[in-house]
Motif scaffolding. Sequence first.
Motif, mmCIF file in Angstrom:
data_model
loop_
_atom_site.group_PDB
_atom_site.id
_atom_site.type_symbol
_atom_site.label_atom_id
_atom_site.label_comp_id
_atom_site.label_asym_id
_atom_site.label_seq_id
_atom_site.Cartn_x
_atom_site.Cartn_y
_atom_site.Cartn_z
ATOM 1 N N VAL A 1 -0.811 -1.843 -4.349
ATOM 2 C CA VAL A 1 0.185 -0.890 -4.824
ATOM 3 C C VAL A 1 1.590 -1.459 -4.635
ATOM 4 C CG1 VAL A 1 1.202 1.398 -4.468
ATOM 5 C CG2 VAL A 1 -1.290 1.128 -4.425
ATOM 6 N N ASP A 2 1.839 -2.053 -3.478
ATOM 7 C CA ASP A 2 3.157 -2.596 -3.173
ATOM 8 C C ASP A 2 3.583 -3.683 -4.164
ATOM 9 O OD1 ASP A 2 3.473 -0.941 -1.013
ATOM 10 O OD2 ASP A 2 2.931 -2.445 0.496
ATOM 11 N N ILE A 3 2.636 -4.497 -4.624
ATOM 12 C CA ILE A 3 3.000 -5.579 -5.559
ATOM 13 C C ILE A 3 2.790 -5.136 -7.022
ATOM 14 C CG2 ILE A 3 2.510 -7.367 -3.848
ATOM 15 C CD1 ILE A 3 -0.057 -8.018 -5.451
ATOM 16 N N HIS A 4 2.554 -3.840 -7.211
ATOM 17 C CA HIS A 4 2.507 -3.226 -8.547
ATOM 18 C C HIS A 4 1.311 -3.681 -9.387
ATOM 19 C CE1 HIS A 4 6.463 -1.823 -7.470
ATOM 20 N NE2 HIS A 4 6.913 -3.061 -7.364
ATOM 21 N N VAL A 5 0.221 -4.025 -8.715
ATOM 22 C CA VAL A 5 -1.018 -4.319 -9.437
ATOM 23 C C VAL A 5 -1.693 -3.024 -9.853
ATOM 24 C CG1 VAL A 5 -3.351 -5.282 -9.191
ATOM 25 C CG2 VAL A 5 -1.364 -6.561 -8.371
ATOM 26 N N VAL A 6 -1.682 -2.037 -8.970
ATOM 27 C CA VAL A 6 -2.114 -0.687 -9.303
ATOM 28 C C VAL A 6 -0.958 0.251 -8.980
ATOM 29 C CG1 VAL A 6 -4.585 -1.093 -8.990
ATOM 30 C CG2 VAL A 6 -3.196 -0.428 -7.030
ATOM 31 N N THR A 7 -0.959 1.422 -9.593
ATOM 32 C CA THR A 7 0.192 2.307 -9.475
ATOM 33 C C THR A 7 0.087 3.294 -8.327
ATOM 34 O OG1 THR A 7 -0.802 3.814 -11.101
ATOM 35 C CG2 THR A 7 0.737 2.137 -11.923
ATOM 36 N N SER A 8 -1.146 3.628 -7.912
ATOM 37 C CA SER A 8 -1.289 4.616 -6.848
ATOM 38 C C SER A 8 -2.675 4.506 -6.235
ATOM 39 C CB SER A 8 -1.076 6.022 -7.382
ATOM 40 O OG SER A 8 -2.050 6.339 -8.363
ATOM 41 N N PHE A 9 -2.891 5.206 -5.126
ATOM 42 C CA PHE A 9 -4.193 5.241 -4.465
ATOM 43 C C PHE A 9 -5.171 6.063 -5.301
ATOM 44 C CE2 PHE A 9 -1.312 4.186 -1.090
ATOM 45 C CZ PHE A 9 -2.018 3.313 -0.308
#
Length: 303
Positions: A295-303
């Motif tokens: 999430v932090d590196i913007h690979v996925v947007t949220s949990f």
Amino acid sequence: MSINIFSKDYTQKVFLWDGVPKMETQKRDTILYYTPAKGESSSKTAAVIICPGGSYHHLGMPHEGFASARWFSEHGIAAFVLRYRVAYNCHHYPDQLEDIQMAIVYIREHAEEFNIDKSKVGAIGYSAGGHLVTMAGEFASTHNELTKLGIKTSESVRPDFVMPIYPVVTMQDDISHKWSRRSLLGHKWSAPDAEKGWRPWNFWGHAYSQSLKDEFSMELNVPDDMPPTFILACEDDPVVIYENSVRLDKALAEKNIPHIFVTYPKGGHGFGMKENSYIMKETHWNDKDLLPWLVDIHVVTSF
């Protein structure tokens, strides 16, 4: 390249070297198993290439490969388990690097078909597979093996993020994993700087020049453009000495590479994402540590 469809653990099987001139004989030993991201999404998803470990000699496909693919798929990331060439079938460097670079290029060239964002193609590797994904990140600019094979592509061979898990890192004598080193670098007839000869401390009789050990020690070759990196290792690892990860962490820090180093005092080695392993039961490191980083590196947007 032909695609076989339908299996319990994947939906497509891609023979990466099928139809590639001079590489047809490699077809059976290099396979990419695709599991699509679950859930409906109008936007393109990230993709992860999964490289199981096995000392560069064999591959732990179930717990490190397909178990990981299921987890990534469930979290909206397209998963590709890479069965790369290993010493069990008489393959040494650069075959493994050729395989992962070909996988990266294949995914980017077929990004529209897979609904993948080609700027979010990463790689996770376990043990020797951790060395491989780190090598893919470090060697992208200096060791383009596809160019040497005459393969023309406009796509980059550099992964956008890498995740070495309890990785083999160094080839130095003091803490290297000797089986992985021997399987990767091969023998005198396959490694130009290898020396063959019995040593009291080297039962198998394979020694390597210092320059060769330095070239494949990942802590010594971190480039300025190293992708963001997630490292995880356990202090009680009985197979790959924990100091391997410590040295990689230090090298990345010295180069100011965005990275995270997650450690646990207990957990051992080889657990992958196998649900009934001790460390997965105790920590669920993939949910607790890896997912927030993605999430932090913007690979996925949220949990």
